[in-house]
Design an enzyme around this catalytic site. Structure first.
Site, PDB file in Angstrom:
ATOM      1  N   LEU A 146       0.838  -1.353  -0.153  1.00 38.43           N
ATOM      2  CA  LEU A 146      -0.152  -0.076  -0.051  1.00 38.43           C
ATOM      3  C   LEU A 146       0.897   1.277  -0.019  1.00 38.43           C
ATOM      4  CD1 LEU A 146      -2.776   1.274   0.299  1.00 38.43           C
ATOM      5  CD2 LEU A 146      -2.588   1.257   2.582  1.00 38.43           C
ATOM      6  N   SER A 153       1.095   8.030   5.190  1.00 37.34           N
ATOM      7  CA  SER A 153      -0.195   8.080   5.729  1.00 37.34           C
ATOM      8  C   SER A 153      -1.316   8.541   4.842  1.00 37.34           C
ATOM      9  CB  SER A 153       0.063   9.441   6.932  1.00 37.34           C
ATOM     10  OG  SER A 153       1.152   8.865   7.704  1.00 37.34           O
ATOM     11  N   GLU A 378       1.200   0.477  10.161  1.00 36.85           N
ATOM     12  CA  GLU A 378      -0.270   0.316  10.220  1.00 36.85           C
ATOM     13  C   GLU A 378      -0.592   1.134  10.714  1.00 36.85           C
ATOM     14  OE1 GLU A 378      -0.982  -2.353   9.042  1.00 36.85           O
ATOM     15  OE2 GLU A 378       0.742  -3.802   9.306  1.00 36.85           O
TER      16      GLU A 378
HETATM   17  C1  LIG Z   1       9.670  -1.788   9.083  1.00 36.53           C
HETATM   18  C2  LIG Z   1       8.362  -1.378   8.239  1.00 36.53           C
HETATM   19  C3  LIG Z   1       7.535  -2.064   7.670  1.00 36.53           C
HETATM   20  C4  LIG Z   1       6.538  -1.818   6.993  1.00 36.53           C
HETATM   21  N1  LIG Z   1       5.726  -2.665   6.343  1.00 36.53           N
HETATM   22  C5  LIG Z   1       4.594  -2.123   5.438  1.00 36.53           C
HETATM   23  C6  LIG Z   1       3.949  -3.139   4.788  1.00 36.53           C
HETATM   24  O1  LIG Z   1       4.116  -4.368   4.693  1.00 36.53           O
HETATM   25  N2  LIG Z   1       3.141  -2.585   3.670  1.00 36.53           N
HETATM   26  C7  LIG Z   1       2.766  -1.187   3.508  1.00 36.53           C
HETATM   27  O2  LIG Z   1       1.982  -0.870   2.793  1.00 36.53           O
HETATM   28  N3  LIG Z   1       3.553  -0.302   4.547  1.00 36.53           N
HETATM   29  C8  LIG Z   1       4.426  -0.779   5.250  1.00 36.53           C
HETATM   30  N4  LIG Z   1       5.157  -0.053   6.012  1.00 36.53           N
HETATM   31  C9  LIG Z   1       4.921   1.581   5.713  1.00 36.53           C
HETATM   32  C10 LIG Z   1       4.215   2.113   6.841  1.00 36.53           C
HETATM   33  O3  LIG Z   1       2.771   1.916   6.923  1.00 36.53           O
HETATM   34  C11 LIG Z   1       4.444   3.654   6.724  1.00 36.53           C
HETATM   35  O4  LIG Z   1       5.465   4.213   7.093  1.00 36.53           O
HETATM   36  C12 LIG Z   1       3.166   4.618   7.553  1.00 36.53           C
HETATM   37  O5  LIG Z   1       2.065   4.451   7.144  1.00 36.53           O
HETATM   38  C13 LIG Z   1       3.728   6.075   7.631  1.00 36.53           C
HETATM   39  O6  LIG Z   1       4.112   6.379   6.239  1.00 36.53           O
HETATM   40  P1  LIG Z   1       5.460   7.385   6.076  1.00 36.53           P
HETATM   41  O7  LIG Z   1       6.566   6.561   6.598  1.00 36.53           O
HETATM   42  O8  LIG Z   1       5.495   7.921   4.546  1.00 36.53           O
HETATM   43  O9  LIG Z   1       5.435   8.807   6.863  1.00 36.53           O
HETATM   44  P2  LIG Z   1       4.633  10.042   6.621  1.00 36.53           P
HETATM   45  O10 LIG Z   1       3.070   9.672   6.127  1.00 36.53           O
HETATM   46  O11 LIG Z   1       5.416  10.970   5.653  1.00 36.53           O
HETATM   47  O12 LIG Z   1       4.348  10.767   8.004  1.00 36.53           O
HETATM   48  C14 LIG Z   1       5.545  11.350   8.483  1.00 36.53           C
HETATM   49  C15 LIG Z   1       5.045  11.957   9.873  1.00 36.53           C
HETATM   50  O13 LIG Z   1       4.007  12.813   9.825  1.00 36.53           O
HETATM   51  C16 LIG Z   1       2.929  12.657  10.404  1.00 36.53           C
HETATM   52  N5  LIG Z   1       1.635  12.740   9.616  1.00 36.53           N
HETATM   53  C17 LIG Z   1       1.370  12.613   8.298  1.00 36.53           C
HETATM   54  N6  LIG Z   1       0.033  13.154   8.007  1.00 36.53           N
HETATM   55  C18 LIG Z   1      -0.266  13.807   9.176  1.00 36.53           C
HETATM   56  C19 LIG Z   1      -1.491  14.315   9.425  1.00 36.53           C
HETATM   57  N7  LIG Z   1      -2.367  14.629   8.637  1.00 36.53           N
HETATM   58  N8  LIG Z   1      -1.652  14.976  10.842  1.00 36.53           N
HETATM   59  C20 LIG Z   1      -0.660  14.800  11.481  1.00 36.53           C
HETATM   60  N9  LIG Z   1       0.474  14.085  11.236  1.00 36.53           N
HETATM   61  C21 LIG Z   1       0.790  13.627  10.409  1.00 36.53           C
HETATM   62  C22 LIG Z   1       3.023  11.050  10.684  1.00 36.53           C
HETATM   63  O14 LIG Z   1       2.204  10.695  11.772  1.00 36.53           O
HETATM   64  C23 LIG Z   1       4.460  10.971  11.168  1.00 36.53           C
HETATM   65  O15 LIG Z   1       4.773  11.549  12.187  1.00 36.53           O
HETATM   66  C24 LIG Z   1       6.310  -0.356   6.978  1.00 36.53           C
HETATM   67  C25 LIG Z   1       6.976   0.401   7.588  1.00 36.53           C
HETATM   68  C26 LIG Z   1       8.308   0.158   8.334  1.00 36.53           C
HETATM   69  C27 LIG Z   1       9.061   1.159   9.083  1.00 36.53           C
END
Ligand SMILES: Cc1cc2nc3c(=O)[nH]c(=O)nc-3n(C[C@H](O)[C@H](O)[C@H](O)COP(=O)(O)OP(=O)(O)OC[C@H]3O[C@@H](n4cnc5c(N)ncnc54)[C@H](O)[C@@H]3O)c2cc1C
Length: 399
Positions: A146, A153, A378
């Site tokens: 995803l 996010s 998640e």
């Molecule tokens: C080890 C690991 C395994 C993973 N496995 C999977 C998987 O199997 N499949 C998959 O699809 N994904 C996976 N992920 C991805 C994970 O779901 C995402 O990292 C997560 O959803 C956050 O997205 P991002 O890292 O792009 O952070 P961003 O969305 O860029 O967020 C960065 C920061 O901004 C904050 N933020 C963003 N939007 C807002 C808002 N509207 N209001 C306030 N704060 C906000 C966030 O809370 C965070 O603190 C994995 C991640 C890791 C680290």
């Protein structure tokens, strides 16, 4: 009510989850499942996991087959070789797996609650028959794509596209941070179509699909995480999950996986607290065990209280899930609280171990580092706060 006085005031130790006799609330079958998973973790994970973590790789395929043999993959799903256990039993299994390592629990979660669940809930009968039995057995490994490099996010703005070409679908784009991707046989990929977000079952051997391991992770090192590149990947019409319509489909899958995390995080915290308790009762400074100092006991007591509150919350959500009334925002309450508290417990336990707390000879900093990922994946803590906030106020801060 009178307190028990038949025990000496010293020398009687209780492990945190024994304090409230919460075991007594479990059914015999639930205790049995828990004990089987605990034993598996004790024999198959605990002796090796520090080495896997240091090396940055775990024997994912072997573990998957062993988990499959015990019915842990897609454990709460029914039919197609799945165990059909209760949500509560599944939660207990997640707790025990994560007491070994969050990466090991992630393997089971992604396989069962994300990849298998997506096919089980949204797939055609043919897709279910083809994929679910070997996935339940751990012979076929799945992943769930995803997240993208520029869309985490906010998956609604995903850039991966699926376009029709005759009856075929052609997928182009990329997914990032995908658990199990480098070792997977099949991926559930979410992509934007002219009709909104849809899900596709993509064999990883399909021409145009490439997966690359993400290196230099400082967290979840005993788990394989990768990037998936989709370059004009041509799929037959029946690769699409027919029942998955819109973003609510992958979000529903995430709710399933988050439920397992509500439990799993407690396992990591419990392992840290057990380690800190054992350490504090044997480590002496100033001529006495550090567990005898009031400041240490305050830390231990507060952590035990938080662990049990988290466990009670998980039990409650598990029972709601088993009667079919669990709502996504309730899972957000559990994920937000239990991961946040587990991470706080892991860090606090680290202080009790002093310098040994930063050593890989003890599991505590490994758990703390792992929980940093669990806090983020998640749905980050902030996103769960916003889900709860929207429910409380009726105002969505992010949609
Ligand atoms: C080890 C690991 C395994 C993973 N496995 C999977 C998987 O199997 N499949 C998959 O699809 N994904 C996976 N992920 C991805 C994970 O779901 C995402 O990292 C997560 O959803 C956050 O997205 P991002 O890292 O792009 O952070 P961003 O969305 O860029 O967020 C960065 C920061 O901004 C904050 N933020 C963003 N939007 C807002 C808002 N509207 N209001 C306030 N704060 C906000 C966030 O809370 C965070 O603190 C994995 C991640 C890791 C680290």
């Amino acid at each position: 009510m009178t307190a028990r006085t038949d025990q000496p005031r010293t020398n009687r130790r209780s492990y945190p989850l024994e304090l409230l006799d919460l075991d007594a609330t479990l059914a015999e079958e639930e205790r049995q499942i828990r004990d089987v998973v605990r034993q598996l973790v004790d024999t198959r994970v605990r002796p090796h996991v520090a080495g896997w973590y240091e090396a940055g790789e775990a024997p994912v395929r072997e573990l998957a087959v062993e988990f499959g043999r015990l019915g842990l993959l897609g454990m709460h799903l029914t039919g197609y070789g799945c165990a059909g256990a209760s949500a509560l039993a599944y939660g207990l299994a997640c707790l025990e797996l994560e007491a070994g390592d969050s990466g090991v629990r992630s393997l089971a979660s992604v396989q069962g609650s994300l990849a298998m669940y997506a096919i089980w809930r949204y797939g055609s009968e043919e897709q279910k028959r083809r994929w679910l039995p070997p996935m339940a057995a751990g012979e076929t490994i799945g992943c769930f794509g995803l997240t993208e490099p520029d869309h985490g996010s906010d998956p609604a703005s995903m850039a991966t596209r699926a376009r029709r070409d005759g009856t075929d679908w052609v997928l182009t784009g990329g997914k990032m941070w995908i658990t199990n991707a480098p070792v997977a046989d099949v991926a559930v990929i979410w992509a934007r179509t002219d009709d909104g977000v849809r899900g596709f079952v993509v064999p990883m051997s399909t021409p145009g699909v490439a997966a690359r391991e993400i290196r230099r992770k400082m967290s979840l090192r005993a788990s394989s995480t990768g990037e998936i590149v989709l370059d004009e990947v041509r799929l037959p019409a029946d690769a699409r999950l027919p029942e998955a319509v819109g973003l609510k489909a992958p979000l529903n899958c995430l709710t399933q996986a988050r439920y397992g995390i509500v439990w799993g995080a407690l396992g990591a915290a419990r392992d840290c607290l057990h380690t800190a308790l054992d350490y504090a009762t044997t480590r002496e400074q100033f001529g006495r065990p550090i567990a005898g100092f009031q400041l240490t006991q305050a830390k231990l007591a507060d952590m035990a209280v938080e662990l049990q509150k988290g466990y009670l919350l998980a039990l409650h959500l598990g029972r709601l899930a088993d009667v079919g009334t669990l709502r996504p925002e309730q899972v957000s309450v559990g994920k937000l609280n239990n991961v946040r508290e587990a991470l706080a417990i892991a860090r606090q336990c680290r202080t009790i171990l002093g310098a040994n707390g930063v050593s890989g000879e003890y599991p505590v900093l490994r758990h703390a580092n792992n929980l940093e990922s669990v806090l983020t994946y998640e749905g980050t803590s902030e996103i769960h706060q916003l889900v709860i906030g929207a429910r409380l106020t009726g105002l969505s801060a992010f949609a």
